[in-house]
Design a protein around this motif. Sequence first.
Motif, PDB file in Angstrom:
ATOM      1  N   VAL A  23       0.863  -1.175   0.000  1.00  0.00           N
ATOM      2  CA  VAL A  23       0.000   0.000   0.000  1.00  0.00           C
ATOM      3  C   VAL A  23       0.893   1.217   0.000  1.00  0.00           C
ATOM      4  O   VAL A  23       1.835   1.295   0.776  1.00  0.00           O
ATOM      5  CB  VAL A  23      -0.923   0.050   1.230  1.00  0.00           C
ATOM      6  N   GLY A  24       0.614   2.158  -0.846  1.00  0.00           N
ATOM      7  CA  GLY A  24       1.350   3.409  -0.804  1.00  0.00           C
ATOM      8  C   GLY A  24       2.438   3.512  -1.835  1.00  0.00           C
ATOM      9  O   GLY A  24       3.055   4.557  -1.959  1.00  0.00           O
ATOM     10  N   ASP A  25       2.663   2.457  -2.588  1.00  0.00           N
ATOM     11  CA  ASP A  25       3.789   2.489  -3.510  1.00  0.00           C
ATOM     12  C   ASP A  25       3.557   1.480  -4.638  1.00  0.00           C
ATOM     13  O   ASP A  25       3.282   0.314  -4.364  1.00  0.00           O
ATOM     14  CB  ASP A  25       5.059   2.126  -2.723  1.00  0.00           C
ATOM     15  N   PHE A  26       3.690   1.945  -5.864  1.00  0.00           N
ATOM     16  CA  PHE A  26       3.544   1.019  -6.996  1.00  0.00           C
ATOM     17  C   PHE A  26       4.844   0.278  -7.305  1.00  0.00           C
ATOM     18  O   PHE A  26       4.863  -0.571  -8.196  1.00  0.00           O
ATOM     19  CB  PHE A  26       3.097   1.773  -8.247  1.00  0.00           C
ATOM     20  N   ALA A  27       5.930   0.607  -6.613  1.00  0.00           N
ATOM     21  CA  ALA A  27       7.231   0.024  -6.977  1.00  0.00           C
ATOM     22  C   ALA A  27       7.222  -1.507  -7.128  1.00  0.00           C
ATOM     23  O   ALA A  27       7.795  -2.028  -8.082  1.00  0.00           O
ATOM     24  CB  ALA A  27       8.315   0.464  -5.999  1.00  0.00           C
ATOM     25  N   PRO A  28       6.551  -2.242  -6.223  1.00  0.00           N
ATOM     26  CA  PRO A  28       6.603  -3.702  -6.390  1.00  0.00           C
ATOM     27  C   PRO A  28       5.773  -4.223  -7.562  1.00  0.00           C
ATOM     28  O   PRO A  28       5.853  -5.411  -7.878  1.00  0.00           O
ATOM     29  CB  PRO A  28       6.033  -4.239  -5.069  1.00  0.00           C
ATOM     30  N   CYS A  29       4.961  -3.377  -8.200  1.00  0.00           N
ATOM     31  CA  CYS A  29       4.086  -3.918  -9.245  1.00  0.00           C
ATOM     32  C   CYS A  29       4.083  -3.032 -10.491  1.00  0.00           C
ATOM     33  O   CYS A  29       3.060  -2.888 -11.161  1.00  0.00           O
ATOM     34  CB  CYS A  29       2.669  -4.128  -8.720  1.00  0.00           C
ATOM     35  N   LEU A  30       5.234  -2.469 -10.805  1.00  0.00           N
ATOM     36  CA  LEU A  30       5.326  -1.613 -11.998  1.00  0.00           C
ATOM     37  C   LEU A  30       5.164  -2.398 -13.294  1.00  0.00           C
ATOM     38  O   LEU A  30       4.928  -1.811 -14.357  1.00  0.00           O
ATOM     39  CB  LEU A  30       6.659  -0.863 -12.000  1.00  0.00           C
ATOM     40  N   GLN A  31       5.272  -3.713 -13.217  1.00  0.00           N
ATOM     41  CA  GLN A  31       5.126  -4.521 -14.442  1.00  0.00           C
ATOM     42  C   GLN A  31       3.736  -4.425 -15.052  1.00  0.00           C
ATOM     43  O   GLN A  31       3.538  -4.835 -16.193  1.00  0.00           O
ATOM     44  CB  GLN A  31       5.488  -5.995 -14.169  1.00  0.00           C
ATOM     45  N   PHE A  32       2.771  -3.886 -14.311  1.00  0.00           N
ATOM     46  CA  PHE A  32       1.419  -3.775 -14.869  1.00  0.00           C
ATOM     47  C   PHE A  32       1.206  -2.486 -15.655  1.00  0.00           C
ATOM     48  O   PHE A  32       0.113  -2.234 -16.170  1.00  0.00           O
ATOM     49  CB  PHE A  32       0.371  -3.906 -13.759  1.00  0.00           C
ATOM     50  N   PHE A  33       2.257  -1.654 -15.730  1.00  0.00           N
ATOM     51  CA  PHE A  33       2.160  -0.394 -16.479  1.00  0.00           C
ATOM     52  C   PHE A  33       3.109  -0.430 -17.669  1.00  0.00           C
ATOM     53  O   PHE A  33       4.261  -0.872 -17.534  1.00  0.00           O
ATOM     54  CB  PHE A  33       2.538   0.783 -15.578  1.00  0.00           C
ATOM     55  N   TYR A  34       2.656   0.072 -18.788  1.00  0.00           N
ATOM     56  CA  TYR A  34       3.513   0.186 -19.966  1.00  0.00           C
ATOM     57  C   TYR A  34       4.760   1.000 -19.601  1.00  0.00           C
ATOM     58  O   TYR A  34       4.634   2.096 -19.052  1.00  0.00           O
ATOM     59  CB  TYR A  34       2.733   0.861 -21.094  1.00  0.00           C
ATOM     60  N   LYS A  35       5.925   0.440 -19.879  1.00  0.00           N
ATOM     61  CA  LYS A  35       7.217   1.069 -19.548  1.00  0.00           C
ATOM     62  C   LYS A  35       7.352   1.363 -18.051  1.00  0.00           C
ATOM     63  O   LYS A  35       8.024   2.331 -17.665  1.00  0.00           O
ATOM     64  CB  LYS A  35       7.420   2.375 -20.321  1.00  0.00           C
ATOM     65  N   SER A  36       6.681   0.582 -17.236  1.00  0.00           N
ATOM     66  CA  SER A  36       6.738   0.751 -15.772  1.00  0.00           C
ATOM     67  C   SER A  36       6.370   2.173 -15.342  1.00  0.00           C
ATOM     68  O   SER A  36       6.935   2.697 -14.375  1.00  0.00           O
ATOM     69  CB  SER A  36       8.141   0.408 -15.237  1.00  0.00           C
ATOM     70  N   TRP A  37       5.435   2.774 -16.057  1.00  0.00           N
ATOM     71  CA  TRP A  37       5.117   4.195 -15.887  1.00  0.00           C
ATOM     72  C   TRP A  37       3.648   4.348 -15.506  1.00  0.00           C
ATOM     73  O   TRP A  37       2.775   4.360 -16.387  1.00  0.00           O
ATOM     74  CB  TRP A  37       5.422   4.875 -17.217  1.00  0.00           C
ATOM     75  N   PRO A  38       3.331   4.474 -14.198  1.00  0.00           N
ATOM     76  CA  PRO A  38       1.931   4.659 -13.792  1.00  0.00           C
ATOM     77  C   PRO A  38       1.368   5.976 -14.321  1.00  0.00           C
ATOM     78  O   PRO A  38       2.131   6.919 -14.551  1.00  0.00           O
ATOM     79  CB  PRO A  38       2.001   4.688 -12.257  1.00  0.00           C
ATOM     80  N   PRO A  39       0.063   6.062 -14.548  1.00  0.00           N
ATOM     81  CA  PRO A  39      -0.549   7.288 -15.047  1.00  0.00           C
ATOM     82  C   PRO A  39      -0.216   8.489 -14.167  1.00  0.00           C
ATOM     83  O   PRO A  39      -0.067   8.356 -12.954  1.00  0.00           O
ATOM     84  CB  PRO A  39      -2.045   6.996 -14.979  1.00  0.00           C
ATOM     85  N   LYS A  40      -0.125   9.638 -14.797  1.00  0.00           N
ATOM     86  CA  LYS A  40       0.090  10.891 -14.063  1.00  0.00           C
ATOM     87  C   LYS A  40      -1.237  11.629 -13.994  1.00  0.00           C
ATOM     88  O   LYS A  40      -1.979  11.669 -14.977  1.00  0.00           O
ATOM     89  CB  LYS A  40       1.112  11.756 -14.795  1.00  0.00           C
ATOM     90  N   GLY A  41      -1.519  12.210 -12.834  1.00  0.00           N
ATOM     91  CA  GLY A  41      -2.744  12.980 -12.696  1.00  0.00           C
ATOM     92  C   GLY A  41      -3.397  12.774 -11.351  1.00  0.00           C
ATOM     93  O   GLY A  41      -2.975  13.376 -10.370  1.00  0.00           O
ATOM     94  N   PRO A  42      -4.402  11.877 -11.280  1.00  0.00           N
ATOM     95  CA  PRO A  42      -5.117  11.727 -10.017  1.00  0.00           C
ATOM     96  C   PRO A  42      -4.192  11.221  -8.906  1.00  0.00           C
ATOM     97  O   PRO A  42      -3.292  10.423  -9.165  1.00  0.00           O
ATOM     98  CB  PRO A  42      -6.202  10.698 -10.330  1.00  0.00           C
ATOM     99  N   SER A  43      -4.392  11.684  -7.693  1.00  0.00           N
ATOM    100  CA  SER A  43      -3.594  11.154  -6.595  1.00  0.00           C
ATOM    101  C   SER A  43      -4.475  10.330  -5.678  1.00  0.00           C
ATOM    102  O   SER A  43      -5.683  10.551  -5.568  1.00  0.00           O
ATOM    103  CB  SER A  43      -2.886  12.268  -5.836  1.00  0.00           C
ATOM    104  N   GLY A  44      -3.867   9.357  -5.059  1.00  0.00           N
ATOM    105  CA  GLY A  44      -4.602   8.438  -4.201  1.00  0.00           C
ATOM    106  C   GLY A  44      -3.635   7.489  -3.544  1.00  0.00           C
ATOM    107  O   GLY A  44      -2.446   7.786  -3.436  1.00  0.00           O
ATOM    108  N   THR A  45      -4.140   6.357  -3.128  1.00  0.00           N
ATOM    109  CA  THR A  45      -3.321   5.361  -2.440  1.00  0.00           C
ATOM    110  C   THR A  45      -3.037   4.195  -3.378  1.00  0.00           C
ATOM    111  O   THR A  45      -3.953   3.462  -3.731  1.00  0.00           O
ATOM    112  CB  THR A  45      -4.079   4.846  -1.191  1.00  0.00           C
ATOM    113  N   PRO A  46      -1.792   4.025  -3.802  1.00  0.00           N
ATOM    114  CA  PRO A  46      -1.478   2.897  -4.680  1.00  0.00           C
ATOM    115  C   PRO A  46      -1.599   1.572  -3.924  1.00  0.00           C
ATOM    116  O   PRO A  46      -1.160   1.472  -2.773  1.00  0.00           O
ATOM    117  CB  PRO A  46      -0.018   3.144  -5.081  1.00  0.00           C
TER     118      PRO A  46
END
Length: 298
Positions: A23-46
Amino acid sequence: MSPYSALAVVVLAGGWCLCAADVGDFAPCLQFFYKSWPPKGPSGTPICQRFNNQYRFATLYSRPRRSPWFSAYVYSVPAGKRPSASWKFEPQLAYPGAEGNMIPFPPGPLDQNVVESQAVDQDYINSTYSRGHLNPSLHHQSRENRSATFTLTNIVPQKVGSNDGPWELLEDSVSKTLAAFCLGEAYIITGIIPYLNEDRWLKNHRVAVPEYIWSAYCCPNYNNSLPAILKDAFPTYAAIGRNDRNSTEEIVPISEKTKKQFRGYDVRQMPLETLEMYLKDRFKTVVSVFYEQCSGSD
Ligand SMILES: *[C@@H]1O[C@H](CO)[C@@H](O)[C@H](O)[C@H]1NC(C)=O
Ligand SMILES: *[C@@H]1O[C@H](CO)[C@@H](O)[C@H](O)[C@H]1NC(C)=O
Ligand SMILES: *[C@@H]1O[C@H](CO)[C@@H](O)[C@H](O)[C@H]1NC(C)=O
Ligand SMILES: *[C@@H]1O[C@H](CO)[C@@H](O)[C@H](O)[C@H]1NC(C)=O
């Protein structure tokens, strides 16, 4: 101060927080984003969505709304039918030190910290909304990967007319398109658009209701001999679906041709740039869904 309220303060103050694992960090699951790049914009709890000790997908969760902003996953060609999976919750949203696996709701009374931190079955029972998956079980192959989508942090209140109508058709047509013409990974992100001025809530005012649901995919490696009807469908494509019959028609018009029980829950397909324009309007900040708009330039 209870551990939960301490956590809530951090989250509300900072938007993003470095809490316990998953909780709080996408680092352990960046493989689910194209180029390990989560969307920019809305903020919340990863949330890195973990089930039986494997990461299955990623969710940007909103604690105040008790529902997700978006879920991100890698598509795989489905096989078999929808599982009758049990609904799950995320213990680590209630207890920062908790283990990161989602777990099925136990029978009987629930821990009050869990109830405070997320939606529970009772929020949806007797409401006028169904449980709408952002990451749908039918975009996954294995039983466990499908079962993992049945966590209420991946669910938003969705009208049945959308969930069983045009939105389901969209999920199905995206699946067929990707199965037929996507040659490598297909990264999908599905999220919500909140109401403009005043949030709407499920019956007991705990879970926020979205006005629209959106989805976009990125498949950089695809079969170039596309039929004419799909020539704009790669490498990326997007859609917005209505979740309220009474919404104005500026974003998604209502078609007279839609069957009566589904009318007003129409889905409009559009280029990624058009989706991002609407997201920017509503979130009042630039929203980038995929790295370099999935341009495929490696
Ligand atoms: C389940 O999902 C994970 C994450 O997308 C993936 O790595 C894995 O290959 C999937 N398992 C099966 C059996 O499809
Ligand atoms: C749902 O409504 C039924 C019938 O009115 C009632 O018996 C039941 O307790 C309600 N359940 C919840 C969780 O509100
Ligand atoms: C690409 O699509 C064409 C036409 O549908 C098909 O004949 C061909 O086998 C496909 N190529 C690959 C690599 O899948
Ligand atoms: C749409 O408008 C009708 C009539 O004013 C109202 O009864 C209904 O509750 C509204 N639906 C939503 C989802 O707001």
